[in-house]
Design an enzyme around this catalytic site. Structure first.
Site, short mmCIF file in Angstrom:
data_model
loop_
_atom_site.label_atom_id
_atom_site.label_comp_id
_atom_site.label_asym_id
_atom_site.label_seq_id
_atom_site.Cartn_x
_atom_site.Cartn_y
_atom_site.Cartn_z
N ASP A 169 -48.58 64.15 74.71
CA ASP A 169 -47.89 63.40 73.66
C ASP A 169 -47.20 62.16 74.22
O ASP A 169 -47.19 61.11 73.60
CB ASP A 169 -46.86 64.31 72.95
CG ASP A 169 -47.54 65.39 72.14
OD1 ASP A 169 -48.75 65.23 71.83
OD2 ASP A 169 -46.89 66.41 71.83
N LYS A 178 -70.47 84.90 66.27
CA LYS A 178 -70.39 84.16 65.02
C LYS A 178 -68.92 83.99 64.67
O LYS A 178 -68.26 84.92 64.24
CB LYS A 178 -71.12 84.94 63.93
CG LYS A 178 -71.41 84.15 62.70
CD LYS A 178 -72.31 84.96 61.77
CE LYS A 178 -72.47 84.27 60.44
NZ LYS A 178 -71.19 84.02 59.77
N GLU A 201 -69.12 75.22 64.32
CA GLU A 201 -68.17 75.85 63.43
C GLU A 201 -66.79 75.26 63.66
O GLU A 201 -66.31 75.21 64.79
CB GLU A 201 -68.15 77.36 63.73
CG GLU A 201 -67.65 78.21 62.60
CD GLU A 201 -68.73 78.46 61.53
OE1 GLU A 201 -69.84 77.89 61.63
OE2 GLU A 201 -68.43 79.21 60.58
N CYS A 260 -30.86 89.22 43.44
CA CYS A 260 -29.70 88.69 42.73
C CYS A 260 -29.67 89.05 41.26
O CYS A 260 -28.70 88.76 40.57
CB CYS A 260 -29.64 87.17 42.88
SG CYS A 260 -30.89 86.32 41.91
ZN LIG Z 1 -32.86 86.01 43.29
#
Ligand SMILES: [Zn+2]
Length: 738
Positions: free
Chosen positions: A42, A127, A189, A442
């Protein structure tokens, strides 16, 4: 970074870096022996990018910096394959494999293979479970990459393929010996390694997006994304498994490049294309069967999903002799491993609430060994699927019940999932699974969303807790809210959030609670590691965050469909929260309105002159519903009373979008150093609002550099290139603020 190089040295350094980075990619993907760390890679990439900006004359479309180029596509171009990408016959048992080989042997006996009486060599090639791609190089340069499609015509996904670091942009011989054909088409692939798949799904879970079912699914979704940045952000890999069109430079046909498949893989590997890392050339079918059996154990330890072994005749000459049937080549067969499916007992179902409120049913089962690991939990995906599970009787579907014997599979060998029910073993006391109407955390009302994608079964639905202050979601939301790119609250990181929430004495269960923390100064001081200085800087940070403005606030709240961009755009489109709340639902998507409706709302006739909000007819109603929900009403009221700004400093009046004529219109501006009166992100938005483009690096195209205190290399570069530089005073003047 490039200091210490003179101009001509810099040209040399560019060449050096390009070679080095190409080599690093190759060492990593093709040779599996990295020559540098990711961080080093990087760092060099940044150095190269900086030098390239400075030297536009040395532009090269195949530079390692150019993997993600250009704008998102608007659609896919269809490309006809020069040589069809045929499908391969499958077999699910060893007998099928023996039958296939017997047919080849018989063809040999009838004289097909000439005087060679030995059975032909065959190659075993694992594969990989990904997406097949045909990658075409002309004179050693990547020219296009096309999906298999229907075998004759596929989609051009070159933009995405270029962003896959495993696919070289240019071919070069590693030892100077290998020939680069004029045309080289490689089939292979594209796949997503398991770790990347898990990372991606974790991220999607956090963002409330639908999870990918398996790595293949995720790979296909990535390739089909029109924005190349998406492919670049996901670590896809590539492995070659076949030959397409090959045209040599001078004499010789495709077989003169490599007479056999195993040789072909070696040749392309020496040109930098990964492939064949796990192929085995076998002298007999018995040997191939051993390879297949051994691989069935080994494959579960790999970092990617495999579902079988492709077995083919090695010689291209013999392949041509054997030819193709109407559907598939005679010289190759795919042995598919049976998906490992086990039966176990479903003990319970947990209803989990994610950060965006999505509720997911999760199975708790009697432990069972699948593909090498003990599985006790599995996903049931969603409540629609629970209602519609397969049974052992073909065509019969049923709901999954607690107590049922269930079939469990690992999708793409990775995520365990419940795929069906053994109806014949259902105990009398099996309990139905009820989709929760209220949030298990809740107690808020749950919203049921219709299926998002067209290819999901009609029953499939997403359930979501709509309470933005639901405790199950709250910790993640608070951490996100305080983050640098959101409200940027100095001192309120993940650890501090946990510390305060764990104290039991200081409430921190809502956004508003953050702005009440100053009422708990003495309790904060008693927390471990929270000295005077730390507490003060936290409280200062919170006080400073009050003035971020409406756009940033909306973008920080974790509202579904309102990310960074949409939040800011809403802030530009509406002067304050009251205006936003007064707007009817369709005013949240001004660009999508018909002319008459726009006129009614007092918006310009030309959609381009109306503010862009990033919302459309599917998303605007969701956001509208949230903004007006009782929970949100409470949040607004609390934030207002606590002095959090609900005004929008970035608001700009309709039609003034381009900032036409102003001193910043059409300019490319770079900001550097510390400014006294602005935060950099905030200033960037203001300038963009006035029609400027704000860029991160100085180049010959930069029109203006605004330099604050302690400006560094960007300022040096600007001076070197003779670009106009303003200090903060000049800026304030131009903005009419001084
Ligand atoms: Zn909730």
């Amino acid at each position: 970074m490039a200091k210490g190089y003179s101009k001509s040295d810099e040209a040399g350094r560019i060449g050096e870096l390009r070679t080095l980075l190409h080599r690093a990619n190759r060492a990593y993907y093709t040779d599996a022996s990295p020559i540098m760390s990711d961080a080093e890679f990087d760092r060099l990439l940044v150095e190269l990018r900086d030098l390239e900006v400075k030297h536009p004359e040395l532009d090269d479309p195949d530079s390692p910096t150019k993997r993600v180029g250009g704008e998102p596509l608007t659609g896919f171009r269809q490309v006809r394959h020069r040589l069809a990408m045929l499908s391969i016959d499958n077999t699910y048992d060893e007998q099928g494999l023996r039958d296939w080989y017997e047919r080849i042997r018989k063809a040999g006996e009838s004289g097909l293979f000439g005087s060679d009486l030995d059975p032909p060599a065959i190659v075993c090639d694992p594969k990989i479970d990904g997406v097949a791609l045909s990658v075409r190089y002309e004179s050693g340069k990547l020219v296009h990459a096309v999906t298999r499609g229907d075998g004759a015509v596929g989609d051009d996904v070159t933009h995405a393929a270029r962003a896959i670091r495993a696919i070289p942009l240019t071919l070069s011989s590693d030892d100077g010996k290998a020939v680069v054909p004029r045309v080289l088409e490689v089939r292979g692939e594209v796949y997503m390694p398991a770790r990347e798949f898990e990372r991606l799904n974790r991220e999607r879970e956090e963002e409330g997006e639908e999870l990918f079912m398996n790595p293949r699914n995720a790979t296909a979704g990535t390739l089909k994304n029109l924005d190349p940045k998406v492919a670049a952000s996901r670590n896809l890999s590539f492995s070659a498994h076949g030959r397409g069109e090959v045209i040599m430079r001078q004499d010789g046909d495709a077989n003169s490049f490599a007479p056999t498949f195993s040789e072909f893989l070696k040749r392309i590997r020496s040109l930098g294309i990964p492939g064949g890392a796990m192929t085995t050339v076998c002298r007999s079918l018995e040997q191939a069967i051993l390879v297949i059996r051994e691989f069935d154990t080994a494959r579960h330890k790999l970092q990617f999903a495999t579902d079988g072994m492709v077995v083919r005749v090695d010689s291209f000459g013999l392949q041509e002799e054997l030819g193709v049937t109407s559907k598939s080549p005679r010289w190759v067969v795919a042995y598919k491993y049976p998906a490992e499916r086990k039966t176990t007992r479903l003990l319970d179902v947990l209803h989990q609430v994610g950060k965006t409120g999505k509720i997911t049913p999760r199975a708790v089962m009697e432990p069972v060994l699948i593909a090498g690991t003990v599985v006790q939990h599995a996903t049931l995906h969603n409540y629609g699927r629970i209602q519609d599970a397969e049974t052992e009787k073909p065509g019969v579907r049923t709901d999954v019940r607690i107590g049922d014997a269930v079939y469990v599979e690992k999708a793409g060998e990775i995520i365990p999932q419940v795929v069906g029910v053994v109806l014949g073993e259902r105990p009398a006391k099996a309990r139905r699974i009820l989709a929760p109407d209220r949030c298990p955390e809740c107690g808020s009302i749950v919203e049921v969303e219709p299926p998002e994608a067209a290819d999901t079964p009609a029953l499939e639905t997403v359930r979501r807790c709509m309470n933005p202050e639901c405790p199950a979601q709250m910790r993640e939301k608070l951490v996100w809210f305080a983050g640098r790119k959101q409200m940027d609250i100095e001192g309120l990181g993940e650890k501090t959030v946990d510390l305060i929430r764990g104290s039991g004495t200081i409430p921190l269960n809502s956004f508003a609670d953050i702005f009440r923390l100053h009422e708990h100064r003495s309790a904060l001081l008693e927390l471990e590691g929270m000295g005077d200085k730390k507490v003060q800087s936290l409280l200062d940070g919170i006080a400073a965050a009050k003035s971020r403005g409406l756009g940033r606030l909306l973008a920080s709240m974790g509202i579904r469909h309102v990310g960074d961009t949409t939040g800011k755009l809403l802030g530009r489109a509406f002067p304050d929260l009251d205006a936003l709340l007064a707007a009817p639902v369709d005013a949240l998507m001004p660009r999508a309105l018909k002319k008459e409706r726009a006129a009614e709302l007092g918006l310009p006739a030309d959609p381009k002159d109306r503010p862009e909000t990033g919302l459309g007819k599917d998303t605007a109603p969701v956001v509208f519903a949230y903004l007006h929900s009782p929970a949100a009403q409470k949040t607004w009221k609390d934030l207002r009373s606590l002095g959090v700004s609900l005004e929008s400093p970035d608001y700009r009046k309709h039609g003034a979008a381009s900032g036409a004529g102003g001193p910043f219109a059409g300019k490319t501006i770079v900001l550097t150093g510390t400014l006294e009166n602005f935060e950099r992100t905030q200033l960037a938005e203001i300038l963009e609002g006035l029609g400027a483009k704000v860029s991160g690096s100085v180049s010959s195209r930069t029109s203006l550099v605004i330099a604050g205190d302690a400006a560094g290399s960007k300022l040096d570069k600007a001076r070197e290139l003779g670009i106009t530089v303003w200090d903060e005073k000049q800026l304030l003047k131009a903005l009419g603020k001084a």
